[in-house]
Design an enzyme around this catalytic site. Structure first.
Site, PDB file in Angstrom:
ATOM      1  N   LYS A  69      -1.986 -12.462  -7.871  1.00 31.79           N
ATOM      2  CA  LYS A  69      -2.923 -11.343  -8.061  1.00 31.79           C
ATOM      3  C   LYS A  69      -2.126 -10.056  -8.032  1.00 31.79           C
ATOM      4  O   LYS A  69      -1.292  -9.856  -7.152  1.00 31.79           O
ATOM      5  CB  LYS A  69      -3.920 -11.358  -6.880  1.00 31.79           C
ATOM      6  CG  LYS A  69      -5.000 -10.300  -6.967  1.00 31.79           C
ATOM      7  CD  LYS A  69      -6.200 -10.793  -7.733  1.00 31.79           C
ATOM      8  CE  LYS A  69      -7.164  -9.671  -8.077  1.00 31.79           C
ATOM      9  NZ  LYS A  69      -6.759  -8.863  -9.235  1.00 31.79           N
ATOM     10  N   LYS A  93       0.969  -8.520   0.854  1.00 30.08           N
ATOM     11  CA  LYS A  93      -0.329  -7.836   1.063  1.00 30.08           C
ATOM     12  C   LYS A  93      -1.501  -8.820   1.088  1.00 30.08           C
ATOM     13  O   LYS A  93      -2.367  -8.732   1.955  1.00 30.08           O
ATOM     14  CB  LYS A  93      -0.534  -6.824  -0.079  1.00 30.08           C
ATOM     15  CG  LYS A  93      -1.653  -5.855   0.136  1.00 30.08           C
ATOM     16  CD  LYS A  93      -1.820  -4.945  -1.081  1.00 30.08           C
ATOM     17  CE  LYS A  93      -0.536  -4.244  -1.438  1.00 30.08           C
ATOM     18  NZ  LYS A  93      -0.666  -3.426  -2.673  1.00 30.08           N
ATOM     19  N   LYS A 105       2.366  -9.079 -10.452  1.00 30.88           N
ATOM     20  CA  LYS A 105       2.294  -7.688 -10.940  1.00 30.88           C
ATOM     21  C   LYS A 105       2.694  -7.674 -12.405  1.00 30.88           C
ATOM     22  O   LYS A 105       3.418  -8.547 -12.864  1.00 30.88           O
ATOM     23  CB  LYS A 105       3.262  -6.795 -10.149  1.00 30.88           C
ATOM     24  CG  LYS A 105       2.901  -5.322 -10.203  1.00 30.88           C
ATOM     25  CD  LYS A 105       1.783  -4.988  -9.252  1.00 30.88           C
ATOM     26  CE  LYS A 105       1.363  -3.544  -9.339  1.00 30.88           C
ATOM     27  NZ  LYS A 105       0.432  -3.203  -8.238  1.00 30.88           N
ATOM     28  N   ASN A 220      -6.540   7.681  -8.701  1.00 32.21           N
ATOM     29  CA  ASN A 220      -7.622   6.888  -8.112  1.00 32.21           C
ATOM     30  C   ASN A 220      -7.469   6.770  -6.594  1.00 32.21           C
ATOM     31  O   ASN A 220      -8.388   7.086  -5.837  1.00 32.21           O
ATOM     32  CB  ASN A 220      -7.620   5.496  -8.774  1.00 32.21           C
ATOM     33  CG  ASN A 220      -8.593   4.547  -8.099  1.00 32.21           C
ATOM     34  OD1 ASN A 220      -8.387   4.134  -6.967  1.00 32.21           O
ATOM     35  ND2 ASN A 220      -9.683   4.235  -8.772  1.00 32.21           N
ATOM     36  N   SER A 357     -11.054  -6.296  -5.196  1.00 32.61           N
ATOM     37  CA  SER A 357     -10.791  -7.110  -6.395  1.00 32.61           C
ATOM     38  C   SER A 357     -11.136  -8.574  -6.100  1.00 32.61           C
ATOM     39  O   SER A 357     -11.701  -9.279  -6.932  1.00 32.61           O
ATOM     40  CB  SER A 357      -9.311  -7.027  -6.796  1.00 32.61           C
ATOM     41  OG  SER A 357      -9.091  -5.933  -7.648  1.00 32.61           O
TER      42      SER A 357
HETATM   43  P1  NAD Z   1      -3.441   6.667 -10.955  1.00 31.02           P
HETATM   44  O1  NAD Z   1      -2.864   6.425 -12.289  1.00 31.02           O
HETATM   45  O2  NAD Z   1      -4.909   6.726 -10.813  1.00 31.02           O
HETATM   46  O3  NAD Z   1      -2.832   8.009 -10.327  1.00 31.02           O
HETATM   47  C1  NAD Z   1      -1.470   8.231 -10.196  1.00 31.02           C
HETATM   48  C2  NAD Z   1      -1.304   9.645  -9.658  1.00 31.02           C
HETATM   49  O4  NAD Z   1       0.076   9.875  -9.361  1.00 31.02           O
HETATM   50  C3  NAD Z   1      -1.712  10.723 -10.650  1.00 31.02           C
HETATM   51  O5  NAD Z   1      -2.360  11.769  -9.961  1.00 31.02           O
HETATM   52  C4  NAD Z   1      -0.379  11.211 -11.192  1.00 31.02           C
HETATM   53  O6  NAD Z   1      -0.426  12.527 -11.678  1.00 31.02           O
HETATM   54  C5  NAD Z   1       0.469  11.095  -9.960  1.00 31.02           C
HETATM   55  N1  NAD Z   1       1.889  11.048 -10.248  1.00 31.02           N
HETATM   56  C6  NAD Z   1       2.525  10.385 -11.230  1.00 31.02           C
HETATM   57  N2  NAD Z   1       3.849  10.630 -11.156  1.00 31.02           N
HETATM   58  C7  NAD Z   1       4.033  11.427 -10.082  1.00 31.02           C
HETATM   59  C8  NAD Z   1       5.157  12.032  -9.487  1.00 31.02           C
HETATM   60  N3  NAD Z   1       6.381  11.843  -9.978  1.00 31.02           N
HETATM   61  N4  NAD Z   1       4.957  12.807  -8.386  1.00 31.02           N
HETATM   62  C9  NAD Z   1       3.714  12.982  -7.879  1.00 31.02           C
HETATM   63  N5  NAD Z   1       2.630  12.465  -8.413  1.00 31.02           N
HETATM   64  C10 NAD Z   1       2.779  11.695  -9.505  1.00 31.02           C
HETATM   65  O7  NAD Z   1      -2.808   5.551 -10.001  1.00 31.02           O
HETATM   66  P2  NAD Z   1      -3.380   4.950  -8.664  1.00 31.02           P
HETATM   67  O8  NAD Z   1      -4.119   3.727  -9.002  1.00 31.02           O
HETATM   68  O9  NAD Z   1      -4.002   6.023  -7.848  1.00 31.02           O
HETATM   69  O10 NAD Z   1      -2.019   4.467  -7.972  1.00 31.02           O
HETATM   70  C11 NAD Z   1      -1.255   5.314  -7.119  1.00 31.02           C
HETATM   71  C12 NAD Z   1      -0.449   4.441  -6.177  1.00 31.02           C
HETATM   72  O11 NAD Z   1      -1.345   3.619  -5.439  1.00 31.02           O
HETATM   73  C13 NAD Z   1       0.539   3.491  -6.869  1.00 31.02           C
HETATM   74  O12 NAD Z   1       1.682   3.318  -6.057  1.00 31.02           O
HETATM   75  C14 NAD Z   1      -0.237   2.199  -6.923  1.00 31.02           C
HETATM   76  O13 NAD Z   1       0.603   1.069  -7.037  1.00 31.02           O
HETATM   77  C15 NAD Z   1      -0.936   2.273  -5.599  1.00 31.02           C
HETATM   78  N6  NAD Z   1      -2.095   1.393  -5.515  1.00 31.02           N
HETATM   79  C16 NAD Z   1      -3.166   1.535  -6.333  1.00 31.02           C
HETATM   80  C17 NAD Z   1      -4.241   0.661  -6.222  1.00 31.02           C
HETATM   81  C18 NAD Z   1      -5.469   0.785  -7.054  1.00 31.02           C
HETATM   82  O14 NAD Z   1      -6.408   0.025  -6.825  1.00 31.02           O
HETATM   83  N7  NAD Z   1      -5.554   1.711  -7.974  1.00 31.02           N
HETATM   84  C19 NAD Z   1      -4.205  -0.365  -5.271  1.00 31.02           C
HETATM   85  C20 NAD Z   1      -3.111  -0.469  -4.418  1.00 31.02           C
HETATM   86  C21 NAD Z   1      -2.052   0.415  -4.566  1.00 31.02           C
END
Ligand code: NAD
Length: 431
Positions: A69, A93, A105, A220, A357
């Site tokens: 997953k 995780k 992934k 997000n 999820s």
């Molecule tokens: P997203 O695409 O919704 O948002 C990413 C954010 O990071 C945006 O605001 C973008 O502008 C910013 N960003 C990109 N490059 C950057 C940089 N160099 N410096 C600062 N900000 C930057 O992505 P997300 O889903 O919010 O994911 C963010 C983190 O959370 C990732 O590490 C992801 O793996 C992790 N994550 C997300 C989820 C999920 O369900 N969406 C679950 C677990 C972990």
């Protein structure tokens, strides 16, 4: 930057904690490399009629506890090493939260901001065409990650179902609600992190009203944790996105920032246009500055490897909540622990996403829909239990929360692997 690449760094951390925790060498060996990684060339017809070939990746790291997953990332820096590191973290995780999943992934090397909507759709469908025999509700279940979202999951599901000639909503999570998505999935990662902060606040007697928070990444995950914290009285003093950040001593109204970003795709303009500009005194800061602010809680919620030997001495926040995956490089774990900087690790702090999820997958398979309250309550149950188990183990053994989380996860994976037969069993030492 660290001398090791992100995957080598992830392996070194897993080995170190596994050895400390007495995990048997065979299990550490099993976790040292992914079960399989597929690289595919994705042909995409561009709007100008030309054909471009993108690189798509999918890694299924370890499936001892169930189908693999993990999300799909669209980003120019996606690489085999990054996808494999992220898949190893997903393995840990899912075991930390006790979900019946292994870790995986995926990703595409692309800057999605350079594509039109139609090109993005064709790319998403091309990814699924390449991976269709490799994924499935009982094999490997993707989800959104950086720069992918519910709409993209919807296109991917549609492509998969067209290939399979049947409905198969359980193949992918984070879908639009009408296509079988779960209520509460959009906020789940942020809510899971928020629940961890609440659990920490109870144990460390944190007063939200006196707690200043800086958040790197306003996507997000970052937005939802920011809004939940603010509603509980925390002061959000800094936020940033890929273009840079903003800081205000007295805190921001998270919703106004979000609305402005939705309207303009720009974070910085938010307090300089219209009436709010006069109300909030703010200054522009870089993403590097944000990490070094003198705040009570620091939340990296963007990308990996933002804290390492190059800046660890300048980190001032006493608490770091790893909402992003892998924001801290493994070689500074010990230093942070020595400096009494408490890190709530990614494998716990952002586990709310994969947990909901999982709820989505369960609903798809049972053909039943849960209410938002049900989802939130079940998420709280899982996060609170996982937090308590890790906290208790870390306290009892004087270890970091990361070490506690990895230990619990690796013991579960070890039990599954050994249930299929262990060295002791085959030598006749056990029955
Ligand atoms: P997203 O695409 O919704 O948002 C990413 C954010 O990071 C945006 O605001 C973008 O502008 C910013 N960003 C990109 N490059 C950057 C940089 N160099 N410096 C600062 N900000 C930057 O992505 P997300 O889903 O919010 O994911 C963010 C983190 O959370 C990732 O590490 C992801 O793996 C992790 N994550 C997300 C989820 C999920 O369900 N969406 C679950 C677990 C972990």
């Amino acid at each position: 930057m660290s001398e090791k690449n992100v995957f080598e760094d992830a392996i070194a951390r897993m080995e170190r904690i596994g050895e400390e925790a007495g995990i048997v060498p065979e299990v550490i060996s099993a976790l040292r490399q992914p079960k399989r990684t597929l690289t595919a060339s994705l042909p995409v017809r561009m709007d100008d009629g030309s054909m471009r070939y993108f690189t798509g990746l999918r890694c299924q790291y370890n499936s001892a506890l169930g189908p693999t997953k993990g999300g799909i990332r669209f980003h120019p820096n996606v690489s085999t090493e990054e996808v494999q590191a992220l898949a190893l973290w997903m393995t840990i995780k899912c075991a930390v939260t006790n979900l019946p999943y292994g870790g995986g992934k995926g990703g595409v090397i692309v800057d999605p901001k350079q594509l039109s909507k139609l090109e993005l759709e064709r790319l998403s469908r091309a990814y699924v065409r390449a991976m269709a025999r490799f994924i499935g509700p009982d094999i490997d279940v993707p989800a959104p990650d950086v720069y992918t979202n519910a709409r993209i999951m919807g296109w991917m599901l549609d492509e998969y179902e067209a290939i399979q000639h049947k409905h198969a909503p359980g193949v992918i999570t984070g879908k639009p609600i009408r296509l079988g998505g779960s209520l509460g999935r959009d906020e789940a990662t942020g809510r899971g992190a928020f629940l961890c902060i609440q659990e920490l606040a109870k144990r460390k007697k944190i007063n939200p009203k006196k707690t200043r928070v800086a958040i790197q990444g306003f996507g997000n995950a970052g937005y939802h944790v920011a809004t939940l914290l603010q509603k509980s009285g925390y002061k959000i003093v800094a936020v940033s996105d890929s273009k840079g950040g903003i800081y205000a001593e007295d805190g921001f109204d998270v919703e106004s920032i979000y609305q402005h970003k939705q309207d303009t795709r720009n974070l910085r303009g938010v307090y300089c246009e219209g009436s709010v500009c006069q109300l909030v005194d703010h200054k522009a800061i870089s993403n590097e500055d944000l990490l070094e602010l003198d705040v009570d809680i620091l939340i990296p919620a963007a990308l990996e490897s933002v804290i390492g030997p190059w800046n660890v001495e300048r980190i001032k926040a006493p608490i770091i909540i790893e909402v992003a995956n892998g924001p801290i490089s493994g070689d500074v774990d010990a230093l942070l622990h020595e400096r009494d900087i408490m890190v709530v690790p990614d494998v716990l702090a952002n586990a709310g996403g994969v947990t909901v999820s999982y709820f989505e997958w369960v609903q798809n398979r049972s053909g039943y829909r849960w209410t938002l309250d049900e989802v939130r309550q079940r998420l709280a149950d899982i996060m609170e239990r996982a937090f308590a188990e890790i906290w208790d183990l870390a306290q009892a053994e004087g270890r970091s929360l990361r070490s506690g989380a990895y230990t619990i996860a690796m013991r579960r994976i070890q039990e599954a692997i050994q249930a299929q037969g262990s060295r002791e069993y085959f030598q006749g030492d056990t029955h």
